[in-house]
Design an enzyme around this catalytic site. Structure first.
Site, mmCIF file in Angstrom:
data_model
loop_
_atom_site.group_PDB
_atom_site.id
_atom_site.type_symbol
_atom_site.label_atom_id
_atom_site.label_comp_id
_atom_site.label_asym_id
_atom_site.label_seq_id
_atom_site.Cartn_x
_atom_site.Cartn_y
_atom_site.Cartn_z
ATOM 1 N N ASP A 67 0.821 -1.222 0.000
ATOM 2 C CA ASP A 67 0.000 0.000 0.000
ATOM 3 C C ASP A 67 0.844 1.257 0.000
ATOM 4 O OD1 ASP A 67 0.952 -0.385 2.562
ATOM 5 O OD2 ASP A 67 -0.991 -0.685 3.483
ATOM 6 N N ASN A 135 -7.790 -2.552 14.023
ATOM 7 C CA ASN A 135 -9.175 -2.877 13.668
ATOM 8 C C ASN A 135 -9.253 -4.095 12.744
ATOM 9 O OD1 ASN A 135 -8.302 -1.880 11.248
ATOM 10 N ND2 ASN A 135 -9.642 -0.090 11.211
ATOM 11 N N HIS A 137 -7.360 -4.557 10.025
ATOM 12 C CA HIS A 137 -7.032 -4.329 8.620
ATOM 13 C C HIS A 137 -5.719 -4.976 8.225
ATOM 14 C CE1 HIS A 137 -5.049 -0.110 9.414
ATOM 15 N NE2 HIS A 137 -4.110 -0.995 9.233
ATOM 16 N N GLU A 142 -9.719 -1.792 5.066
ATOM 17 C CA GLU A 142 -10.412 -1.449 6.302
ATOM 18 C C GLU A 142 -11.674 -2.304 6.457
ATOM 19 O OE1 GLU A 142 -8.851 0.292 8.320
ATOM 20 O OE2 GLU A 142 -8.599 2.392 7.798
HETATM 21 C C1 GLP Z 1 -0.563 0.492 8.606
HETATM 22 C C2 GLP Z 1 -0.254 -0.330 7.364
HETATM 23 C C3 GLP Z 1 -0.503 -1.794 7.593
HETATM 24 C C4 GLP Z 1 0.157 -2.228 8.898
HETATM 25 C C5 GLP Z 1 -0.500 -1.486 10.037
HETATM 26 C C6 GLP Z 1 0.025 -1.892 11.410
HETATM 27 O O1 GLP Z 1 -1.903 0.845 8.709
HETATM 28 N N1 GLP Z 1 -0.978 0.080 6.210
HETATM 29 O O2 GLP Z 1 0.009 -2.532 6.494
HETATM 30 O O3 GLP Z 1 0.028 -3.597 9.076
HETATM 31 O O4 GLP Z 1 -0.211 -0.111 9.828
HETATM 32 O O5 GLP Z 1 1.211 -1.240 11.674
HETATM 33 P P1 GLP Z 1 2.082 -1.388 12.970
HETATM 34 O O6 GLP Z 1 2.980 -2.550 12.713
HETATM 35 O O7 GLP Z 1 2.867 -0.101 13.021
HETATM 36 O O8 GLP Z 1 1.175 -1.562 14.118
#
Ligand code: GLP
Length: 241
Positions: A67, A135, A137, A142
């Protein structure tokens, strides 16, 4: 689903790095699906260490990132393109032309999504690394009544913008939209690694792995995939029986 719970973050990082490296050592032109967020940073550090020890070369590999934010370019230090260069690409021997991220600056998101999907279709992902949002995702898919299969642009939920605000100077700077691979694209990967750490993710980990398969917890769809390896630290795995 194979679930492995590690005592330390360090052990998780080494295990995940070794999994990705073993795929490239077996198949030098492997296609890796990569993720951002705070969780993969330690994994990328370990990959760089092994690269420096000459245990792996990425010269023939290709990468697709999950992404990117919409409206910020690769020179912006909050973009995922910048993150990938900083944490991985600039430290290993992968040619820049073999590293792909969705273009968050594209004028037409539908065209950009179709272009990205066509590239992934031409080079299917051998192993996809995923993190998990609070959440549920994955990528930026989402929770919703319906999930989109292919790459698409998405309006970020306030909770996601809040969770990611820690990386920005202020909440106002956190983009409202992103472009992400869809759950369908993710599930087409041959193998998926879901890496999650921290006590604040324990509940969503339990829901995603053992709860009903539902689009309101996008990661629960991973239960339908034949080769998912879940790597958790003790805190993230604490509610699993
Ligand atoms: C972002 C990314 C996700 C990732 C999520 C969790 O929203 N788009 O791909 O998995 O964060 O990130 P973290 O590892 O910082 O909790």
């Amino acid at each position: 689903m194979e679930i492995i719970i590690f005592d330390t973050q360090q052990e998780l990082d080494i295990y995940a790095a070794d999994l990705l490296i073993s795929v490239v050592n077996e198949k030098p032109d492997a296609v890796l699906g990569l993720a951002t967020g705070s969780t993969p940073i330690g994994i990328y550090d370990k990959i760089v260490e092994k690269f420096n020890e000459k245990k792996v070369s990425f010269k023939e590999a290709t990468t697709f990132n999950l992404d990117e934010y919409v409206g910020i370019g690769p020179e912006n230090d909050q973009s995922y393109a910048y993150y990938m260069n900083k944490h991985l690409f600039s430290h290993i021997d992968i040619p820049a032309a073999q590293t792909y991220l969705p273009n968050g600056m594209a004028a037409n998101m539908e065209e950009e999504s179709a272009r990205y999907d066509a590239m992934i279709q031409a080079k299917p992902i051998d192993i996809q690394l995923l993190g998990l949002g609070h959440n549920g995702h994955i990528g930026f898919n989402e929770p919703d009544d319906n999930l989109t299969g292919g790459t698409h642009s998405v309006k970020l939920k306030e909770e996601t913008r809040l969770a990611n605000a820690r990386f920005f100077a202020s909440m106002e700077e956190v983009p409202g939209y992103a472009i992400t691979m869809g759950v369908g694209s993710i599930l087409k990967s041959n193998t998926i690694i879901l890496a999650v750490r921290g006590a604040d993710k324990a509940e969503i980990v339990k829901e995603a792995l053992t709860g009903p398969i539902t689009t309101s917890v996008p990661a629960s769809l991973l239960q339908t995939h034949a080769r998912v390896i879940v790597l958790l630290d003790r805190e993230a795995g604490r509610l699993l029986g």
